[in-house]
Design an enzyme around this catalytic site. Structure first.
Site, short mmCIF file in Angstrom:
data_model
loop_
_atom_site.label_atom_id
_atom_site.label_comp_id
_atom_site.label_asym_id
_atom_site.label_seq_id
_atom_site.Cartn_x
_atom_site.Cartn_y
_atom_site.Cartn_z
N ASP A 177 -2.11 -18.68 3.94
CA ASP A 177 -3.19 -19.49 3.36
C ASP A 177 -3.67 -20.52 4.37
OD1 ASP A 177 -0.52 -19.88 2.72
OD2 ASP A 177 -0.86 -20.94 0.84
N TYR A 233 0.81 -1.21 0.00
CA TYR A 233 0.00 0.00 0.00
C TYR A 233 0.85 1.26 0.00
CZ TYR A 233 -4.16 -2.82 0.94
OH TYR A 233 -5.19 -3.73 0.85
N ASP A 239 -5.65 -6.10 5.84
CA ASP A 239 -6.87 -5.57 5.23
C ASP A 239 -7.82 -6.72 4.89
OD1 ASP A 239 -8.68 -3.92 4.00
OD2 ASP A 239 -7.35 -3.26 2.39
N LYS A 249 3.82 -14.76 4.26
CA LYS A 249 4.04 -15.58 3.07
C LYS A 249 5.54 -15.56 2.77
CE LYS A 249 2.07 -18.02 -0.14
NZ LYS A 249 1.26 -19.22 0.07
#
Ligand code: NAI
Length: 335
Positions: free
Chosen positions: A205, A124, A229, A171
């Site tokens: 995940d 972002y 988010d 991740k």
């Protein structure tokens, strides 16, 4: 006691839920002076600027705001005002408590977790460009300092609230440098500053699967910007949707309180949106400024309305047939 707080009504359902929240906060904590400030798509129409200078100047002076949602055009147009405000005022820690609520029926009745989202870095950062026609690049930023302060924030938050565990979603198996730094720093802060708080790392995940299977195994979740988010909305789905999850954006001596939800154009102007998420954000704000009794009164009042479960008073998203203003009036009546 007199206190000045900025109110940014925002776009879409923003003005409706802001009015409702203001009514409830005023009933619980009389004497607040509200300064209403334009920002967003509406401000562009009326003031020729999405983020007028006067809004920025007043925020800078007051350093405390309750904010409605702001519309951001998808795939074009101006940069998100939400992201701009968080960046400009360095509101690096987003806190989003997600709790099962009385009378709101969902798959789970024991959700009690907090999402802590890094608010100023990651994807972002707004660093996007077209490399050559047909190829674009978005840069994901992670700094040692940014990772350190959000990790410290999460562990401090956990300790202050008597929470037992911080779980980082990442991740780093794929983004070995950026997410790698995020978890390396979080682990270091845990080992050196918060060994008393349990620490866990999950690849995101798998983490998402685990949350929807058994949210009660989570306590404090620590995530970088984009993951925070997305996972905030996922968690909202566990407790009744976006109408019931509040939030805050915290920096040094500066805080903006806002719901997790957006401007809900599908509901705008119909007096149908759930005002609770912004009311709860207002309650977080009262706690933040030390108005604990008023915060408790407001919380007990909305919990009582929820527990009664009168469909005339509750909005549609949580099974009622009521209106935004009617819901707020029912809470005010309890106060
Ligand atoms: P959204 O949160 O506005 O709406 C998603 C769904 O949730 C819609 O079906 C909506 O009706 C429902 N919903 C949201 N708030 C609700 C409430 N209080 N009561 C009942 N139902 C509610 O997300 P969407 O549609 O992705 O985004 C719309 C606009 O909001 C976009 O321009 C987006 O950029 C902006 N946005 C702004 C945020 C902010 O100001 N902090 C946060 C998220 C989105």
């Amino acid at each position: 006691m007199s206190r000045t707080i900025c109110l940014i009504p925002g776009d879409g359902i923003g003005p409706e839920v802001s009015n409702a929240a203001r009514k409830v906060i005023d009933a619980a904590c009389p004497g607040i002076e509200w300064l209403s400030l334009p920002a967003g798509a509406g401000a562009l129409e009326r003031h020729g600027d999405v983020l007028p200078e006067k809004t920025l100047k007043t925020l800078e002076e007051v350093r405390l705001a309750l904010k409605g949602p702001i519309t951001t055009p998808v795939g074009r147009g101006f940069r998100s005002i939400n992201v701009q405000l968080r960046k400009k005022f360095d509101l690096y820690g987003a806190v989003r408590p997600v709790r099962s609520l009385p009378g709101v029926k969902t798959r789970f009745d024991d959700v009690e977790l907090v999402v802590i989202r890094e608010n100023t870095e990651g994807l972002y950062s707004g660093l996007e460009h077209e490399v050559v026609p047909g190829v674009v690049e978005s840069l994901k930023i992670a700094t040692q300092a940014g990772c350190e302060r959000i990790a410290r924030f999460a562990f401090d938050y956990a300790r202050q609230r008597g929470r037992k565990k911080v779980t980082v979603f990442h991740k780093a198996n794929i983004m070995k440098l950026s997410d790698g730094l995020f978890i390396k720093v979080a682990k270091h802060i845990h080992e050196t500053e918060a060994p008393d708080i349990e620490y866990e790392e999950l690849i995101i995940d798998n983490g998402c699967m685990q949350i929807v299977r058994d949210p009660s195994r989570f306590d404090v979740l620590l995530l970088e910007n984009l993951y925070g988010d997305v996972v905030s909305d996922l968690c909202a789905g566990l407790v009744g949707g976006l109408g019931v999850v509040p939030g805050s954006n915290i920096g040094k001596d500066f805080a903006i309180f806002e719901a997790v939800h957006g401007s809900a154009p599908d509901l705008a102007g119909q007096n149908l949106a759930n005002p609770l998420a912004l009311i709860m954000s207002g309650v977080m704000m009262l706690n933040h400024i030390g108005e604990r009794e008023a915060a408790t009164r407001a919380k007990e009042a909305y919990n009582a309305v929820l527990a009664e479960g009168n469909p005339e008073q509750l909005t549609r998203d949580i099974g009622g047939q009521g209106t935004t203003s009617g819901f707020a009036d029912a809470i005010v009546a309890k106060l």
